[in-house]
Scaffold this motif. Structure first.
Motif, PDB file in Angstrom:
ATOM      1  N   PRO A 167      -0.447  71.405  -5.447  1.00 42.92           N
ATOM      2  CA  PRO A 167      -1.402  72.226  -4.688  1.00 42.92           C
ATOM      3  C   PRO A 167      -2.734  72.383  -5.424  1.00 42.92           C
ATOM      4  O   PRO A 167      -3.775  72.579  -4.801  1.00 42.92           O
ATOM      5  CB  PRO A 167      -0.699  73.581  -4.557  1.00 42.92           C
ATOM      6  N   ALA A 168      -2.689  72.258  -6.757  1.00 47.24           N
ATOM      7  CA  ALA A 168      -3.924  72.359  -7.545  1.00 47.24           C
ATOM      8  C   ALA A 168      -4.571  70.996  -7.779  1.00 47.24           C
ATOM      9  O   ALA A 168      -5.559  70.884  -8.506  1.00 47.24           O
ATOM     10  CB  ALA A 168      -3.635  73.031  -8.886  1.00 47.24           C
ATOM     11  N   GLY A 169      -4.013  69.946  -7.172  1.00 52.42           N
ATOM     12  CA  GLY A 169      -4.580  68.606  -7.308  1.00 52.42           C
ATOM     13  C   GLY A 169      -5.946  68.519  -6.637  1.00 52.42           C
ATOM     14  O   GLY A 169      -6.268  69.304  -5.737  1.00 52.42           O
ATOM     15  N   VAL A 170      -6.731  67.538  -7.068  1.00 50.44           N
ATOM     16  CA  VAL A 170      -8.139  67.478  -6.640  1.00 50.44           C
ATOM     17  C   VAL A 170      -8.302  67.414  -5.114  1.00 50.44           C
ATOM     18  O   VAL A 170      -9.178  68.080  -4.544  1.00 50.44           O
ATOM     19  CB  VAL A 170      -8.865  66.289  -7.327  1.00 50.44           C
ATOM     20  N   LEU A 171      -7.460  66.659  -4.447  1.00 55.71           N
ATOM     21  CA  LEU A 171      -7.627  66.527  -2.995  1.00 55.71           C
ATOM     22  C   LEU A 171      -7.214  67.807  -2.277  1.00 55.71           C
ATOM     23  O   LEU A 171      -7.909  68.276  -1.366  1.00 55.71           O
ATOM     24  CB  LEU A 171      -6.826  65.325  -2.472  1.00 55.71           C
ATOM     25  N   ASN A 172      -6.107  68.391  -2.703  1.00 54.12           N
ATOM     26  CA  ASN A 172      -5.641  69.606  -2.018  1.00 54.12           C
ATOM     27  C   ASN A 172      -6.619  70.770  -2.216  1.00 54.12           C
ATOM     28  O   ASN A 172      -6.862  71.558  -1.292  1.00 54.12           O
ATOM     29  CB  ASN A 172      -4.223  69.945  -2.472  1.00 54.12           C
ATOM     30  N   ARG A 173      -7.190  70.840  -3.409  1.00 46.32           N
ATOM     31  CA  ARG A 173      -8.214  71.886  -3.629  1.00 46.32           C
ATOM     32  C   ARG A 173      -9.454  71.626  -2.782  1.00 46.32           C
ATOM     33  O   ARG A 173     -10.061  72.554  -2.237  1.00 46.32           O
ATOM     34  CB  ARG A 173      -8.609  71.938  -5.096  1.00 46.32           C
ATOM     35  N   ALA A 174      -9.821  70.361  -2.682  1.00 43.97           N
ATOM     36  CA  ALA A 174     -11.007  70.013  -1.890  1.00 43.97           C
ATOM     37  C   ALA A 174     -10.791  70.340  -0.408  1.00 43.97           C
ATOM     38  O   ALA A 174     -11.697  70.848   0.270  1.00 43.97           O
ATOM     39  CB  ALA A 174     -11.346  68.534  -2.068  1.00 43.97           C
ATOM     40  N   ILE A 175      -9.593  70.060   0.084  1.00 44.78           N
ATOM     41  CA  ILE A 175      -9.287  70.390   1.487  1.00 44.78           C
ATOM     42  C   ILE A 175      -9.498  71.885   1.712  1.00 44.78           C
ATOM     43  O   ILE A 175     -10.209  72.303   2.650  1.00 44.78           O
ATOM     44  CB  ILE A 175      -7.829  70.003   1.831  1.00 44.78           C
ATOM     45  N   ALA A 176      -8.905  72.691   0.840  1.00 45.14           N
ATOM     46  CA  ALA A 176      -9.003  74.150   1.010  1.00 45.14           C
ATOM     47  C   ALA A 176     -10.465  74.599   0.964  1.00 45.14           C
ATOM     48  O   ALA A 176     -10.897  75.434   1.772  1.00 45.14           O
ATOM     49  CB  ALA A 176      -8.185  74.851  -0.072  1.00 45.14           C
ATOM     50  N   ALA A 177     -11.231  74.031   0.039  1.00 47.15           N
ATOM     51  CA  ALA A 177     -12.634  74.442  -0.103  1.00 47.15           C
ATOM     52  C   ALA A 177     -13.462  74.026   1.116  1.00 47.15           C
ATOM     53  O   ALA A 177     -14.282  74.804   1.618  1.00 47.15           O
ATOM     54  CB  ALA A 177     -13.221  73.842  -1.381  1.00 47.15           C
ATOM     55  N   VAL A 178     -13.234  72.816   1.596  1.00 47.08           N
ATOM     56  CA  VAL A 178     -14.017  72.331   2.743  1.00 47.08           C
ATOM     57  C   VAL A 178     -13.624  73.097   4.015  1.00 47.08           C
ATOM     58  O   VAL A 178     -14.490  73.476   4.821  1.00 47.08           O
ATOM     59  CB  VAL A 178     -13.848  70.803   2.922  1.00 47.08           C
ATOM     60  N   VAL A 179     -12.332  73.348   4.179  1.00 40.03           N
ATOM     61  CA  VAL A 179     -11.903  74.111   5.358  1.00 40.03           C
ATOM     62  C   VAL A 179     -12.505  75.514   5.327  1.00 40.03           C
ATOM     63  O   VAL A 179     -12.976  76.030   6.355  1.00 40.03           O
ATOM     64  CB  VAL A 179     -10.357  74.148   5.456  1.00 40.03           C
ATOM     65  N   ALA A 180     -12.526  76.120   4.145  1.00 39.10           N
ATOM     66  CA  ALA A 180     -13.110  77.464   4.036  1.00 39.10           C
ATOM     67  C   ALA A 180     -14.606  77.430   4.346  1.00 39.10           C
ATOM     68  O   ALA A 180     -15.152  78.364   4.931  1.00 39.10           O
ATOM     69  CB  ALA A 180     -12.876  78.024   2.633  1.00 39.10           C
ATOM     70  N   GLU A 181     -15.260  76.336   3.987  1.00 37.19           N
ATOM     71  CA  GLU A 181     -16.715  76.233   4.159  1.00 37.19           C
ATOM     72  C   GLU A 181     -17.111  75.882   5.600  1.00 37.19           C
ATOM     73  O   GLU A 181     -17.976  76.522   6.175  1.00 37.19           O
ATOM     74  CB  GLU A 181     -17.246  75.167   3.187  1.00 37.19           C
ATOM     75  N   VAL A 182     -16.488  74.861   6.173  1.00 33.46           N
ATOM     76  CA  VAL A 182     -16.947  74.355   7.481  1.00 33.46           C
ATOM     77  C   VAL A 182     -15.823  74.175   8.499  1.00 33.46           C
ATOM     78  O   VAL A 182     -16.035  73.585   9.555  1.00 33.46           O
ATOM     79  CB  VAL A 182     -17.679  72.993   7.336  1.00 33.46           C
TER      80      VAL A 182
END
Ligand code: PBG
Length: 325
Positions: free
Chosen positions: A95-110
Motif C-alpha cells: 500500500p505504501a508502494g510508489v504506484l499505490n501512493r500515487a493513485i491515492a494522491a491523484v484521486v484526492a487531487e482530481v
C-alpha cells in the motif's frame, strides 16, 4: 465531351463543407493521458527517447494531473517506478508502494473530475522485468502471477483507483482480478483489459520510461504481430471474464485488429497509441520532416476512424487543448 457522373470533390470544396460532412471527430473526453511517477525524485526527470514526457516526482505528478484535467482529457493512466525491485514485484502490492501512493494522491487531487486508471502489471516492480512471477525453470508462471494480480488489484482499489488496466497478457487475468475486486467489496472498480496486446518493438521508449530491467522478450505471453484472428479470441475471453473496456495495443500497426474488435465488442474499445509511435513522430517533427500538430491529429483521427472509443496517448493533454482551442 464526357463529364464525370459523380463529383465527390463537391463535398471537399470549402473548409465549411468539409467540417459539415466529416465522418470522424476526435473529442478531448476520449483521450487518456499516461503518466509516470518515480519513487525518490524531487523534480521531474526527462525521458530521453520520449521528448516532452517525464518521470514525475510526487509533486509534479499532481501538477500534471491538474493540467491534464483542465485541458479536458477523459482520464489518466498511472505507471509507477519503484526504487527497489524484487523477484515477485513486492512494491506493486505494498500500500505504501510508489504506484499505490500515487493513485491515492491523484484521486484526492482530481478524482471527482476525471477517471483515474492504473497499470496493473508486475514488470515495473520485478527485478527480472517480466510481467509476472517466474517458475523454477525461469518461464513466466501464469497461474502464480494471477494470484499476484489479484492482490495488486485489491491494493489499487484500496488506494481509490476507478479503473484498473491489466497489461500482462496472462490467461485468465480479467477473471482473477474481477473476482478479487468483488470479494473485497470493490464492485465498482472497472477493468480496462489490455485484451489484444502484441509483442511489439514499439514499446522500446516505454522501457526507458519505466527503467525496465527486462532482458529478453515477452513473446511467450504477448501476441505475435502476425496474428489477426487470435485477437478476437483474446477479446472474447476477456469479455466473458467481465472486462468493462477492451484495448488493442499498439494502435497504428494494428488498425485492422482494432477495426475487427470494434465490430464485435459490446463494451467500449480502447487503443494504446504507444511510446514508439509517439517517439517516431516527435523525432521526425524535430528533424523538420513532418508537421507535428497535423501528424498528431491525423494519427488520433485515424485511430478513432478505425473504431477506438478511447485512446491512450502521450499527446492527450496537448491534443485536447488543440481540439478545444
Ligand atoms: C506493461 C506495459 C507496457 C506498456 C504499457 N504497459 C510495456 C510492455 O508490455 O513491455 C507499453 C506502453 C508504451 O510503449 O507506450 N506494464
Amino acid at each position: 465531351m464526357s463529364w464525370p457522373a459523380s463529383r465527390p470533390r463537391r463535398l471537399r470544396s470549402s473548409a465549411a463543407i468539409r467540417r459539415l460532412v466529416a465522418e470522424t471527430t476526435v473529442a478531448p473526453r476520449q483521450l487518456v493521458l499516461p503518466l509516470f511517477v518515480a519513487e525518490g525524485l524531487n523534480e521531474p526527470a526527462p525521458i530521453a527517447s520520449m521528448p516532452g514526457v517525464v518521470q514525475h516526482s510526487a509533486d509534479s505528478l499532481l501538477r500534471a494531473a491538474n493540467q491534464a484535467v483542465a485541458s479536458g482529457v477523459g482520464g489518466l493512466m498511472l505507471f509507477g517506478i519503484p526504487l527497489h525491485k524484487d523477484l515477485v514485484g513486492s512494491a506493486g502490492t505494498d500500500p505504501a508502494g510508489v504506484l499505490n501512493r500515487a493513485i491515492a494522491a491523484v484521486v484526492a487531487e482530481v478524482g471527482d473530475a476525471t477517471v483515474v486508471m492504473s497499470d496493473l502489471c508486475l514488470d515495473e516492480f520485478t527485478d527480472h522485468g517480466h510481467c509476472g512471477i517466474l517458475a523454477p525453470d525461469g518461464s513466466v508462471d501464469n497461474d502464480g502471477t494471477l494470484q499476484r494480480y489479484a492482490e495488486m488489484a485489491v491494493a489499487q482499489a484500496a488506494a481509490g483507483v476507478h479503473m484498473v488496466g491489466p497489461s500482462g497478457m496472462m490467461d485468465g487475468q480479467v477473471a482473477a482480478i474481477r473476482a478479487s475486486l468483488d470479494a473485497s467489496g470493490h464492485t465498482d472498480v472497472a477493468v480496462l483489459a489490455y485484451a489484444a496486446k502484441y509483442a511489439s518493438a514499439f514499446y522500446g521508449p516505454f522501457r526507458e520510461a519505466v527503467a525496465s530491467s527486462l532482458e529478453g522478450d515477452r513473446h511467450t505471453y504477448q501476441q505475435d504481430p502476425a496474428n489477426r484472428r487470435e485477437a478476437l479470441r483474446e477479446v472474447a475471453l476477456d469479455l466473458a471474464e467481465g472486462a468493462d473496456v477492451v484495448m488493442v495495443k499498439p494502435a497504428l500497426g494494428y488498425l485492422d485488429v482494432l477495426s475487427d474488435v470494434a465490430a464485435v465488442s459490446d463494451v467500449p474499445v480502447a487503443a494504446y497509441n504507444v511510446s514508439g509511435e509517439y517517439s517516431m513522430i516527435e523525432a521526425a517533427a524535430a528533424a523538420g520532416y513532418i508537421d507535428r500538430q497535423a501528424a498528431v491529429l491525423e494519427t488520433l483521427t485515424s485511430i478513432t476512424r478505425a473504431g477506438a472509443d478511447l485512446i491512450l496517448t502521450y499527446w492527450a493533454a496537448e491534443a485536447a487543448e488543440w481540439l478545444t482551442g
